[in-house]
Design a protein around this motif. Structure first.
Motif, PDB file in Angstrom:
ATOM      1  N   LEU A   1       0.823  -1.208   0.000  1.00 41.99           N
ATOM      2  CA  LEU A   1       0.000   0.000   0.000  1.00 41.99           C
ATOM      3  C   LEU A   1       0.862   1.264   0.000  1.00 41.99           C
ATOM      4  CD1 LEU A   1      -2.748  -1.266   2.427  1.00 41.99           C
ATOM      5  CD2 LEU A   1      -3.089  -0.640   0.035  1.00 41.99           C
ATOM      6  N   MET A   2       1.988   1.243   0.705  1.00 44.61           N
ATOM      7  CA  MET A   2       2.886   2.394   0.638  1.00 44.61           C
ATOM      8  C   MET A   2       3.423   2.583  -0.770  1.00 44.61           C
ATOM      9  SD  MET A   2       5.123   2.793   4.123  1.00 44.61           S
ATOM     10  CE  MET A   2       5.819   1.138   4.100  1.00 44.61           C
ATOM     11  N   THR A   3       3.660   1.473  -1.456  1.00 44.62           N
ATOM     12  CA  THR A   3       4.122   1.558  -2.837  1.00 44.62           C
ATOM     13  C   THR A   3       3.045   2.160  -3.735  1.00 44.62           C
ATOM     14  OG1 THR A   3       5.499  -0.414  -2.489  1.00 44.62           O
ATOM     15  CG2 THR A   3       5.069   0.244  -4.762  1.00 44.62           C
ATOM     16  N   VAL A   4       1.796   1.744  -3.536  1.00 45.03           N
ATOM     17  CA  VAL A   4       0.691   2.313  -4.315  1.00 45.03           C
ATOM     18  C   VAL A   4       0.582   3.812  -4.066  1.00 45.03           C
ATOM     19  CG1 VAL A   4      -1.820   2.346  -4.566  1.00 45.03           C
ATOM     20  CG2 VAL A   4      -0.609   0.163  -4.459  1.00 45.03           C
ATOM     21  N   VAL A   5       0.670   4.227  -2.797  1.00 48.93           N
ATOM     22  CA  VAL A   5       0.600   5.655  -2.463  1.00 48.93           C
ATOM     23  C   VAL A   5       1.736   6.417  -3.134  1.00 48.93           C
ATOM     24  CG1 VAL A   5       0.818   7.323  -0.578  1.00 48.93           C
ATOM     25  CG2 VAL A   5      -0.628   5.306  -0.292  1.00 48.93           C
ATOM     26  N   ALA A   6       2.953   5.848  -3.114  1.00 50.16           N
ATOM     27  CA  ALA A   6       4.103   6.512  -3.730  1.00 50.16           C
ATOM     28  C   ALA A   6       3.931   6.644  -5.239  1.00 50.16           C
ATOM     29  CB  ALA A   6       5.380   5.741  -3.407  1.00 50.16           C
ATOM     30  N   VAL A   7       3.447   5.596  -5.885  1.00 52.97           N
ATOM     31  CA  VAL A   7       3.249   5.637  -7.340  1.00 52.97           C
ATOM     32  C   VAL A   7       2.156   6.635  -7.697  1.00 52.97           C
ATOM     33  CG1 VAL A   7       2.488   4.299  -9.336  1.00 52.97           C
ATOM     34  CG2 VAL A   7       4.101   3.289  -7.720  1.00 52.97           C
ATOM     35  N   TYR A   8       1.070   6.628  -6.939  1.00 53.09           N
ATOM     36  CA  TYR A   8      -0.021   7.575  -7.194  1.00 53.09           C
ATOM     37  C   TYR A   8       0.470   9.011  -7.018  1.00 53.09           C
ATOM     38  CZ  TYR A   8      -4.690   9.637  -6.976  1.00 53.09           C
ATOM     39  OH  TYR A   8      -5.813  10.392  -7.214  1.00 53.09           O
ATOM     40  N   ARG A   9       1.260   9.240  -5.976  1.00 51.10           N
ATOM     41  CA  ARG A   9       1.838  10.561  -5.738  1.00 51.10           C
ATOM     42  C   ARG A   9       2.763  10.956  -6.885  1.00 51.10           C
ATOM     43  NH1 ARG A   9       0.578  14.863  -2.517  1.00 51.10           N
ATOM     44  NH2 ARG A   9       2.431  16.010  -1.867  1.00 51.10           N
ATOM     45  N   TYR A  10       3.541  10.013  -7.360  1.00 50.70           N
ATOM     46  CA  TYR A  10       4.470  10.273  -8.457  1.00 50.70           C
ATOM     47  C   TYR A  10       3.729  10.772  -9.689  1.00 50.70           C
ATOM     48  CZ  TYR A  10       7.138   8.957 -12.625  1.00 50.70           C
ATOM     49  OH  TYR A  10       7.735   8.950 -13.865  1.00 50.70           O
ATOM     50  N   PHE A  11       2.642  10.086 -10.067  1.00 48.86           N
ATOM     51  CA  PHE A  11       1.892  10.503 -11.251  1.00 48.86           C
ATOM     52  C   PHE A  11       1.210  11.850 -11.026  1.00 48.86           C
ATOM     53  CE2 PHE A  11       2.315   6.061 -12.557  1.00 48.86           C
ATOM     54  CZ  PHE A  11       2.544   6.218 -13.918  1.00 48.86           C
ATOM     55  N   LYS A  12       0.739  12.113  -9.839  1.00 50.01           N
ATOM     56  CA  LYS A  12       0.092  13.389  -9.559  1.00 50.01           C
ATOM     57  C   LYS A  12       1.050  14.555  -9.714  1.00 50.01           C
ATOM     58  CE  LYS A  12      -4.273  12.854  -8.403  1.00 50.01           C
ATOM     59  NZ  LYS A  12      -5.358  13.609  -9.067  1.00 50.01           N
ATOM     60  N   VAL A  13       2.281  14.359  -9.272  1.00 46.93           N
ATOM     61  CA  VAL A  13       3.245  15.452  -9.284  1.00 46.93           C
ATOM     62  C   VAL A  13       3.973  15.557 -10.619  1.00 46.93           C
ATOM     63  CG1 VAL A  13       5.352  16.349  -8.207  1.00 46.93           C
ATOM     64  CG2 VAL A  13       3.557  15.344  -6.788  1.00 46.93           C
ATOM     65  N   VAL A  14       4.490  14.426 -11.107  1.00 47.34           N
ATOM     66  CA  VAL A  14       5.364  14.449 -12.273  1.00 47.34           C
ATOM     67  C   VAL A  14       4.585  14.378 -13.591  1.00 47.34           C
ATOM     68  CG1 VAL A  14       7.318  13.298 -13.400  1.00 47.34           C
ATOM     69  CG2 VAL A  14       7.193  13.402 -10.900  1.00 47.34           C
ATOM     70  N   HIS A  15       3.470  13.667 -13.602  1.00 46.44           N
ATOM     71  CA  HIS A  15       2.668  13.521 -14.822  1.00 46.44           C
ATOM     72  C   HIS A  15       1.216  13.935 -14.523  1.00 46.44           C
ATOM     73  CE1 HIS A  15       6.012  11.407 -16.689  1.00 46.44           C
ATOM     74  NE2 HIS A  15       6.059  10.593 -15.647  1.00 46.44           N
TER      75      HIS A  15
ATOM     76  N   GLU B   1      -8.022  17.199  -4.761  1.00 46.85           N
ATOM     77  CA  GLU B   1      -6.754  16.471  -4.853  1.00 46.85           C
ATOM     78  C   GLU B   1      -5.728  17.264  -5.651  1.00 46.85           C
ATOM     79  OE1 GLU B   1      -3.825  13.665  -4.465  1.00 46.85           O
ATOM     80  OE2 GLU B   1      -5.696  13.974  -3.373  1.00 46.85           O
ATOM     81  N   LEU B   2      -6.154  17.851  -6.776  1.00 48.63           N
ATOM     82  CA  LEU B   2      -5.234  18.624  -7.597  1.00 48.63           C
ATOM     83  C   LEU B   2      -4.700  19.826  -6.822  1.00 48.63           C
ATOM     84  CD1 LEU B   2      -7.056  18.546 -11.070  1.00 48.63           C
ATOM     85  CD2 LEU B   2      -4.946  17.369 -10.411  1.00 48.63           C
ATOM     86  N   LYS B   3      -5.561  20.524  -6.091  1.00 46.24           N
ATOM     87  CA  LYS B   3      -5.104  21.659  -5.296  1.00 46.24           C
ATOM     88  C   LYS B   3      -4.177  21.191  -4.182  1.00 46.24           C
ATOM     89  CE  LYS B   3      -7.587  25.190  -4.365  1.00 46.24           C
ATOM     90  NZ  LYS B   3      -8.589  26.092  -3.803  1.00 46.24           N
ATOM     91  N   SER B   4      -4.487  20.054  -3.597  1.00 45.92           N
ATOM     92  CA  SER B   4      -3.656  19.536  -2.516  1.00 45.92           C
ATOM     93  C   SER B   4      -2.261  19.217  -3.026  1.00 45.92           C
ATOM     94  CB  SER B   4      -4.275  18.266  -1.915  1.00 45.92           C
ATOM     95  OG  SER B   4      -5.510  18.555  -1.338  1.00 45.92           O
ATOM     96  N   ILE B   5      -2.194  18.565  -4.199  1.00 51.65           N
ATOM     97  CA  ILE B   5      -0.898  18.184  -4.740  1.00 51.65           C
ATOM     98  C   ILE B   5      -0.081  19.422  -5.081  1.00 51.65           C
ATOM     99  CG2 ILE B   5       0.239  17.076  -6.704  1.00 51.65           C
ATOM    100  CD1 ILE B   5      -0.809  15.164  -4.630  1.00 51.65           C
ATOM    101  N   ARG B   6      -0.707  20.385  -5.719  1.00 51.33           N
ATOM    102  CA  ARG B   6       0.030  21.593  -6.097  1.00 51.33           C
ATOM    103  C   ARG B   6       0.498  22.352  -4.861  1.00 51.33           C
ATOM    104  NH1 ARG B   6       1.411  19.299 -10.118  1.00 51.33           N
ATOM    105  NH2 ARG B   6       0.068  19.258 -11.929  1.00 51.33           N
ATOM    106  N   ALA B   7      -0.328  22.376  -3.829  1.00 49.29           N
ATOM    107  CA  ALA B   7       0.051  23.082  -2.609  1.00 49.29           C
ATOM    108  C   ALA B   7       1.199  22.388  -1.904  1.00 49.29           C
ATOM    109  CB  ALA B   7      -1.145  23.186  -1.666  1.00 49.29           C
ATOM    110  N   ASP B   8       1.291  21.075  -2.092  1.00 46.42           N
ATOM    111  CA  ASP B   8       2.277  20.298  -1.360  1.00 46.42           C
ATOM    112  C   ASP B   8       3.515  19.955  -2.186  1.00 46.42           C
ATOM    113  OD1 ASP B   8       0.750  20.282   0.847  1.00 46.42           O
ATOM    114  OD2 ASP B   8      -0.114  18.301   0.506  1.00 46.42           O
ATOM    115  N   GLU B   9       3.627  20.440  -3.405  1.00 39.63           N
ATOM    116  CA  GLU B   9       4.718  20.011  -4.283  1.00 39.63           C
ATOM    117  C   GLU B   9       6.081  20.189  -3.639  1.00 39.63           C
ATOM    118  OE1 GLU B   9       3.118  20.555  -8.870  1.00 39.63           O
ATOM    119  OE2 GLU B   9       4.410  22.054  -7.960  1.00 39.63           O
ATOM    120  N   GLY B  10       6.237  21.271  -2.898  1.00 39.55           N
ATOM    121  CA  GLY B  10       7.540  21.494  -2.296  1.00 39.55           C
ATOM    122  C   GLY B  10       7.582  21.247  -0.814  1.00 39.55           C
ATOM    123  N   SER B  11       6.485  20.777  -0.234  1.00 42.00           N
ATOM    124  CA  SER B  11       6.458  20.626   1.228  1.00 42.00           C
ATOM    125  C   SER B  11       5.674  19.420   1.649  1.00 42.00           C
ATOM    126  CB  SER B  11       5.852  21.886   1.853  1.00 42.00           C
ATOM    127  OG  SER B  11       4.561  22.112   1.315  1.00 42.00           O
TER     128      SER B  11
END
Length: 360
Positions: free
Chosen positions: A119-133, A347-357
């Motif tokens: 599940l941590m791997t799924v969260v990391a992959v999902y986070r990766y696509f949200k930020v990078v792609h 989710e999109l606002k959350s990711i953008r707000a958290d990109e650097g933090s």
């Protein structure tokens, strides 16, 4: 859990006949594990009960990331409900809860490790696509699709562990009943030999493959943020601390068990006469389980790092004086409008707000 009547002697340098090395009772794990597992249970329950309350009561809308994190809470509770029985057995020096609870206890303990990693791997992959792609179709994952992904992960986690429920793991060394998965130096039946071999393969693969994925995602996220935040070096440093912290936690919790499992395998395969080394690695392997379950205590920190929605809900539940200034201002600014946002927009606002933090 590994055998408590480990069949070897510290002073033995040759095989002990058909039975392997001479038997040894509970040693290092009986001293080290009870306090370590007790700390894991206390911290894990405190953090995960709060997390469960946030997910079920405070979050008014869920997104796929939230659903994945909620499944991680469920995985943690699998370990937390099983550990008190294991602590009792270690303190008593023997198992008093019968064969059925022994099977369930071992199943929950081993499944927790696999589920947490998956599940941590799924969260990391999902986070990766949200930020990078951000425009990838995976970012348009619906809650129903996220439920399907979660169910698939659980199926992959549980399926290899189900055979553990089919066999008795009760052992009777002397007059003290023990509950453990591994038999002594030499397994008694072909079925148990296959189960033990499967467990060792899973222990190595379920660490090595997700670790590579986690490292890739962390490096790519960091590189992306560095490019996007050239004028804000503090944001880049915070992102780097997050990536390093997650990798360190992963290594601390799961690497020792993986290394000692490989060590046991190598010794049995290439140095079957070395009972002292086999004993040492087996004891260290058992003790390393305490670090496995430390993950259940640390996962609530992952929830805060990984979801701004969770962090803001937690912040909003605290007395105003305990909130940091940024979260106080943000919470006051967004509280009235957050209910009208769609799950995807949040989710999109959350990711953008958290990109650097991500670790704030």
């Amino acid at each position: 859990m590994l055998s408590h009547n480990v069949t070897m002697s510290l002073n033995s340098t040759r095989p002990g006949g058909v039975g392997g090395c001479p038997p040894v009772g509970i040693q290092l794990e009986g001293v080290v594990l009870p306090p370590v597992l007790t700390v894991d249970v206390v911290l894990g329950l405190l953090g995960n009960v709060v997390a469960l309350w946030i997910f079920c009561v405070k979050l008014k809308s869920w997104n796929p990331n939230t659903l994945f994190l909620f499944n991680l809470v469920i995985a943690d509770f699998m370990a937390l409900v099983s550990l008190p029985l294991r602590i009792d057995a270690l303190l008593r020096g023997h198992w008093v809860f019968g064969d059925g609870l022994c099977r369930i206890n071992l199943f929950l303990m081993f499944s927790n490790r696999t589920a947490s990693i998956a599940l941590m791997t799924v969260v990391a992959v999902y986070r990766y696509f949200k930020v990078v792609h951000p425009h990838h179709r995976l970012n348009r994952l619906t809650k129903r699709q996220a439920v399907f992904v979660s169910a698939s992960v659980w199926a992959l986690v549980v399926a290899p562990r189900v055979p553990m429920l089919a066999y008795s793991h009760i052992k009777l060394p002397g007059n003290r009943t023990q509950c453990f998965f591994f038999t002594s130096y030499k397994e008694a039946s072909r079925a148990i030999i296959i189960l033990v071999s499967m467990h060792r393969i899973l222990t190595v693969l379920e660490f090595a493959v997700p670790m590579l994925i986690l490292l890739f995602c962390s490096v790519r996220i960091f590189s992306f943020l560095k490019q996007r935040q050239m004028g804000r070096p503090e944001k880049v440093r915070k992102a780097m601390r997050v990536c390093v912290a997650i990798v360190v936690v992963f290594v601390v919790c799961f690497l020792p068990t993986t290394v000692t499992t490989v060590g046991i395998w190598v010794i049995k395969s290439y140095r079957p006469w070395d009972c002292a080394s086999f004993y040492t690695f087996t004891q260290l392997n058992i003790v390393s389980l305490g670090l496995n379950f430390l993950n259940s205590a640390l996962d609530p920190v992952v929830y805060v790092f990984s979801s701004s929605m969770f962090r803001r809900a937690l912040c909003g539940s605290l007395p105003r004086a305990l909130r940091c200034k940024r979260d106080r201002d943000h919470h006051d600014k967004t509280a009235s409008s957050s209910g009208s946002q769609s799950t995807t927009q949040q989710e999109l606002k959350s990711i953008r707000a958290d990109e650097g933090s991500e670790a704030n």
